[in-house]
Structures are given as C-alpha cells and as structure tokens.
Design an enzyme around this catalytic site. Sequence first.
Site, PDB file in Angstrom:
ATOM      1  N   ASP A  91       0.859  -1.193   0.000  1.00 60.98           N
ATOM      2  CA  ASP A  91       0.000   0.000   0.000  1.00 60.98           C
ATOM      3  C   ASP A  91       0.893   1.240   0.000  1.00 60.98           C
ATOM      4  O   ASP A  91       2.114   1.133   0.002  1.00 60.98           O
ATOM      5  CB  ASP A  91      -0.939  -0.043   1.213  1.00 60.98           C
ATOM      6  N   GLY A  93       1.196   3.482   2.303  1.00 53.84           N
ATOM      7  CA  GLY A  93       1.637   3.927   3.619  1.00 53.84           C
ATOM      8  C   GLY A  93       0.701   4.971   4.195  1.00 53.84           C
ATOM      9  O   GLY A  93       0.781   5.312   5.367  1.00 53.84           O
ATOM     10  N   ASP A 145      -2.943   8.409  -1.587  1.00 49.64           N
ATOM     11  CA  ASP A 145      -4.204   9.134  -1.730  1.00 49.64           C
ATOM     12  C   ASP A 145      -4.453   9.968  -0.488  1.00 49.64           C
ATOM     13  O   ASP A 145      -3.852   9.755   0.553  1.00 49.64           O
ATOM     14  CB  ASP A 145      -5.372   8.176  -1.990  1.00 49.64           C
ATOM     15  N   ASP A 272      -8.632  -7.351   0.304  1.00 47.80           N
ATOM     16  CA  ASP A 272      -7.785  -7.769   1.406  1.00 47.80           C
ATOM     17  C   ASP A 272      -8.521  -7.510   2.703  1.00 47.80           C
ATOM     18  O   ASP A 272      -9.446  -6.707   2.761  1.00 47.80           O
ATOM     19  CB  ASP A 272      -6.468  -6.989   1.411  1.00 47.80           C
ATOM     20  N   HIS A 340      -5.993 -22.480   8.507  1.00 48.76           N
ATOM     21  CA  HIS A 340      -7.331 -22.831   8.028  1.00 48.76           C
ATOM     22  C   HIS A 340      -8.074 -21.614   7.474  1.00 48.76           C
ATOM     23  O   HIS A 340      -8.684 -21.685   6.405  1.00 48.76           O
ATOM     24  CB  HIS A 340      -8.186 -23.463   9.132  1.00 48.76           C
TER      25      HIS A 340
END
Lengths: 393, 468
Positions: A91, A93, A145, A272, A340
Amino acid sequence: MTFQFELIATDGRARAARLSLHPRESRTPMFMPVGTQGSVKGLTSKQMEDLRCQTVLGNTYHLENRPGSDLMKELGGLHRFNNWSGGTLTDSGGFQMVSLLDLAEISEDGVTFQSPIDGQQMMLTPERSIHIQNGIGADIIMALDDVVSSVHHESSRFEEATQRTLRWIDRCVAAHRRPSEQALFGIIQGGLDQTLRDVCVEGAARNDNLPGYAVGGLAGGEEKDAFCRVVAQCTASLPDDKPRYVMGVESTRVVVCVYYSVCSALGADMFDCVYPSRTARFGTALIPEGVLRLKTAAMASDYRPIDSECDCMVCMQYSRAHLHAKITKEPNAASLLTYHNIRYQMRLCEQMHQEIVDNQFGQFVGRFIRRRFPEGHVPPWVRDALSLAGISL
Amino acid sequence: MGGIVWELDPRFAPAEGESTARPGPRLGTLTTTPWDHPGPVGVPTPMALTYTRRGEPAHLTPDNVDLLPREARTFHVSLAHFMDHLGPDHVSNMPGGGRRYFGCRPTCMLVTARDPLTFDQDAKQSNTDAHTFVASPTGTTKITTDDYARWIEAIQPDAFVALADESPSWRDGVALKKTKQASARTEKWLAALLEKTKDLPTKPSVFASLQGGADVQERRACAEGIVERHGTQLAGFAIGSLGAGETPGEHRRSLLRASIEPTPWDKPRYVAGLGAPLDVLDAVEAGVDLLEASFCHQCTTQGYALTFPVKPPTTKDSKKRKRGDGKDGDGREEGDAVDKKSAPGDGDGAGDEKSAPGVGEEEDANRRLLTGGDAFKSNMWALAYRADKRPLLPGCECYTCERYMRAYVHHLLQCHEMTAAVLLDIHNYFHFNKFMEAAREAIGAGTFAEFAAFHRERAARMDGDDET
C-alpha cells in the site's frame, strides 16, 4: 511490462481473470492475505504456497520502519526477503497514517505526521511513498491518496480529497522509477458522494499509466449498503480491461466472506482483510455457516473438524476440541487456525473463479448467501447489492 | 500402539559367554507401531525426543515437522501441560481413542509427569507417600498414581515413565534420609502404576524412574533394587532428578554411571533435562539411548540459532584450511587468520554464501561471542545480522537455511512476528537431529571419544569454561 491482466470469463458483472505477476500468475477473484511486516502471522512461505495463496500484501509503513526500504532493496527486494514467489502488493503507507496516528496533518505537499518511534515530524509525499515502494519492490504498488474517513461530516473536505488524490496520482506516476517491473494502481476516492466518485473515476481512468485501480476511502465505519453502492458505482465505470481492488474490508466485520462474494458479484477482482488471520489468533475460525468460536465451552467436547468440507491440513488432522484447548495458549494453535482461515478464503476464491468460468456464478452466490443466512434472514444490504449485480435471491 | 520395542545393535551386545555388555556409548533402534502407519516405524538411538507443549511442538505445525528428520516425530510429552480444567476425558473422548487427539501424529510418545524445563520439585509443598506435584497451566497441582494412570489411559502413549518423587541432585545437604525416602516412594509408585496400567488395551511400555539424588551409593542401590524387584515388567529406565541445575562434571557423570550400570544391557535408558550439546555427550558416553530436545525449544524462544559444527571437520576440510593459511595449526591460528581477513566486512554482512559448515567457523564463532551467542548458538536478535544475507548456518540443508537469510529471521524477531520462532525451531530441531546423527556415526565408527573431545575442546576454547 511484465504486468498483464487478462479476463478469462465474465458472468453478469463478475469477472474471472489472470494477473501475470513476477514470477507466478494470480487468479481472480482473489483474496490477498496480509503480511504486514513481511510474514503472514506464524506461517512460512512454503505454507502460503501450499495454501495456494496468490498475492500477499505488505504494509509500506511497517516495512519502511523495519527493516527499511533501502535495506530491503539491498537484500534483493520483498520477494527475496521473505522468499515468496507469488504476487506481492504494497500500500502507499497513507492508510496507517490515519489508522495508527492521530497527529497526521495533510497538506497539498503530503502528509505530515509524528513518528511513533522517536516523535519526529515526518513527511510522506507521493514521491516519497513511491520511492519507498520502489525500494521494497512489490509487484503492485499503490498511489498515495488523500484519505478521509468515509463518515467524515464536511462535504468540502471530500471534494478537496478527491481533487488532491487525482493530482497526487500524477505526481506518483512521475515519481515511479520502475514502471516496467511494478504496476502502479491509482486509488478512487470521493467518500460516499456519487458525483465525487464519478469525478475521481473519470480522472483516474484517463490516466494511461495506471495498470489497475483501487476503490479506497471505505472501511471507515460507513453503512454496509453505502459501501456496496460505492463499489457498484466504481466498478461499473472503471475500464473493463484493468483490475479493480477493493481496499481493506473493515476488520471488525465477521461477514467478511459475504463481502468478498458481493464485491465479486459487482465486478471487483481483488480484496484484502486482516480479520481472518487476526481473528484466528483469538480463536475464531471461518466456516461456510459463518464463524466458529473455538474458545466457547461447547467446543471442548466437539471432536469434529473445523469445517468438514475443507481440504486443509488442519481440518484433516485436528478436532475442534484439540484446538479449543490450545488456542490463545500455544503458538502453534494460532498458526493452525490462521492456516485454516486463509485456506477457507482461498477455496472460496477458487470456487468463485470456477463458477464464473462455468457461468454458474449467480446460483453459486445464491447458495453461498442462503447458507450463511438460513431461514431466509438475508440482510437487506446483501439483497440490494446482489440485485445491483443482477442476481436475485 | 502397543508399546515400544528397543533393540541394541548386536555390535554392542555382551560378548559370547558374558552376561554384561561393556559400558559406554551404544547404538540401537526404537520401534513403535503408530495407528496411522501401515507398519512399524523405527528410529535410531541415541536420539533426542522432540519437546512438546500439551502434546505437540510449541511452534511447529505437522507440515513443518515433516520438514525435519524422521526422528523428530518421536515426542516427549509432559503430563503437567494437560492438568487443567478439561481433564483426561477431554482427550480420551476423541473418537477412535485419545491418541487420535494429537493432530501432529507422532510415531512415538513418551509421557513423563513433569516438564523437563521446569523442575517443580522445588515447590513449597512437600510430596507425601500419596502424591507429588507438577506445574500445571493453572498452578502447582497435586498428582497421585491414580490420576497418572487415568491420564496414561487417556493419552495412549507408547511408553511412560512412572511417577517419581524426584529429589534434585544439586542441593547440598539434602539429607540421605530424604533421598532414600524418595527412592522408596518412587519404587512404590512404580509398583502401583505397573499394576494399574497392566490391563490397558494399548499396552504402554513402562520406564522406571531411577532416583538417588546426588549420592552415588544411593543411585546404585535404587537402580539395583528396582531392577531386581521389577526388572522383568519394565521396558526401560529413566534416570531421574537430573537437569535440575546441578553442576555438570565428573560428579554428575558418576551419578549417571551409578544409575545405568545396574540396569540390563538390553533395555533403553532415558534421561530428561540433559539437552545442551555438552550434556548430551556426557549422557551418551554413559550409555544413555534417549534424550529430549527441550534445549532446541529454549534456544528458539530466546532467539538463538544453533550454529555449531555437528562433527569435527573432515580431512578434506582441514586440507583446505591448511592451504588457506599455510600453517599446520590446530584450527586456532587458522581461525585468527580468517578473522583478520574478513572482520571488516562482517558488519555489512556481505558474507560468502557458499561456505560449508566448519569453514570459517571459528571466525564466525568469535563474532558470535561479541553478539551474545556462544560456541553453540548465535543470537539472531543481534544487530550484526540486520543485513546478513547468509542462511542461519551456511551449508545447512534445513528448510529455513535453504530458503531464508539471517536478515529476515532477525527482522521477524525484531518485529515480534510469530514466524521467527517457526523458522528458528525448524532449523534448531533439524540441526540438533543432525548432531545426534553425527554422534551415532561416531559411535558406529568407534570414534565417539574423538567426537566428544572435539566438541568439548571447541567449547572450552571458545567459551573459556573448560570444566573437564
């Protein structure tokens, strides 16, 4: 340019695609596990391969603190550093500046903030963010951004942020030193305002130097239906031939997998979320019906696997009872549950990919959602979002 | 399941017409029949059992254990870790039996009451004829032979060491009376457990704990008594009350011998608490077959990587060394020479990645001392490794060394990432098993004395505490 995005199939608005990254390709829809500081908690890169992870995220802010992008570059970049041959993404930051630090101040130049390590004033500019990300060397990097919480009350601030984000994209493109190795994604801002989102999409889509786009400025506490409306709007107007990444599905939301399916239905390709690996360490497992809280007393005498449909090592070899006794006490239990939970999400994404290829995605999402909400209690926001995607439950 | 079978390598059996074998290091094979294997599984001894927490390695998942040598699936299990509110039924209710509860699927489990890393016998409460104490997750907990037998039934281990009244051998002035009392209690509990577990369908093998504290005479008497009265029912012997902080050296070696000599040559001997490499040498030299590797776990949790050479450099290596400095030194001069040459470059960590273990080892060890390591291990927290591209131990074939650099492990430690312990544990257990393998090779070749001398001299040279 090694980065290539190739649509394999579409089903309604949903897309199945192939992302060519160095050295291994990734398939979408794709959930990206978060390896904040260069490792996914408690797992080795071999395990990430075994779990068939596609692209793994690293956080620029953390990696710049330790070990630092200069050292990372000297050591051969992120892939070499954590021995990961799949895709990587960092990303800008910027998000950590908002999430970790109250003292951030944003100006046209960049973001000024206080270093949590030595209290010094530091400045993150678009140029600096790209410089750091060039050093870390992930396959996909993000433009800096101007982040505003989506529930911020002043509309003028959103306007300013939208315009500034567009100006910063140009600065990021100009600062990017490794465009042939690293794909720079632009970020769409605009809060919950439809007009601003349109302005931002239009501005960013005009830029030929962006191989992909992210929908940002969400996951800040907005209503679920507002979130879906924004995703639907952005994916509808972004170019078809480039990937779309919905950033950071909010971590407290236990319905994270519902989000993935809804976002995929709306035409998003990448997501994510730290929730699945974080919650694993606290004893929560993802299952098709929702979540399983392994700390609850009932689990002490439940000898079934976490998820009888799952093909992962943990579901093959461990009972809920065993994990109940160890989770939050023994470190390997945290690794097992993380294992898992990541496999659960990878399986969901593999399934979605296949259903899209087979043109069965609508039915699949229907089944998936109904199982999550038995007895017809499907929340209105899910119904509405899916109907935006042309899927009726 | 169905207990263990241990067989001595015939080369170490008594000569024809004699009833006793010669003392000293020996080779053997430990065989079990795990429920999930088609046939029996044998591992060579002497070997070190993997240290576990609540029945499984603390940091490793089953797929990571698969990356280790086969012996690593032989587990030491501390009952103390299980003694929480869940009780034995929680384990035994597992469909198919308690053994299936353990997802890591050890090929062999040896249960003892206490954790080799904590010696709970120093507790303020005194043992009585009816019970002793263990450090459970919820505090110091009483345990009787009934409790113990119930747990053995639940866990279904291949073997267990009978409950023991351990009396540490390091405390000066432990009255001989108390030591004798401990031996008597331990034998009484052994008899009780043999009786209580004899009809278990899983037929676990029973090891007797041999006591006798710091008293050589009493050690011998205890072992003789147990062999005489219970020998035929026993599968092996555990040398108790060691690894509790006593001083290593000749006295401890004499205690080991005193416990071992009366035991029959065809039964395995196990010792807990002697896990550091030099302790292992003492134990193996005295004829111990089974040890436990809690040392690896300790190193991992403290951020150490094991980096000692498992065996003396081969002739080929020494030739290379001699060519390097033109001296026919004993390695020390060689080390200094290399040190001078490469010391300035050490800080930036741009070391050569191809060096084999043993080569440049001494200079590495010198730096190790400066960064909080010792002759056997490197402190991976040290900033010296911040930009070090080499594997933890150049030339090591473990998963961690083949895929990661020191700088990464250092970074993970600095960030408190759980993966640091996973990578260190894989390396440490792999390396320690290689060390045991080298010890077995030396025993087989009849060169164990040289093997032991190499490690002792090397440690004395580097750490400056030559206890021999």
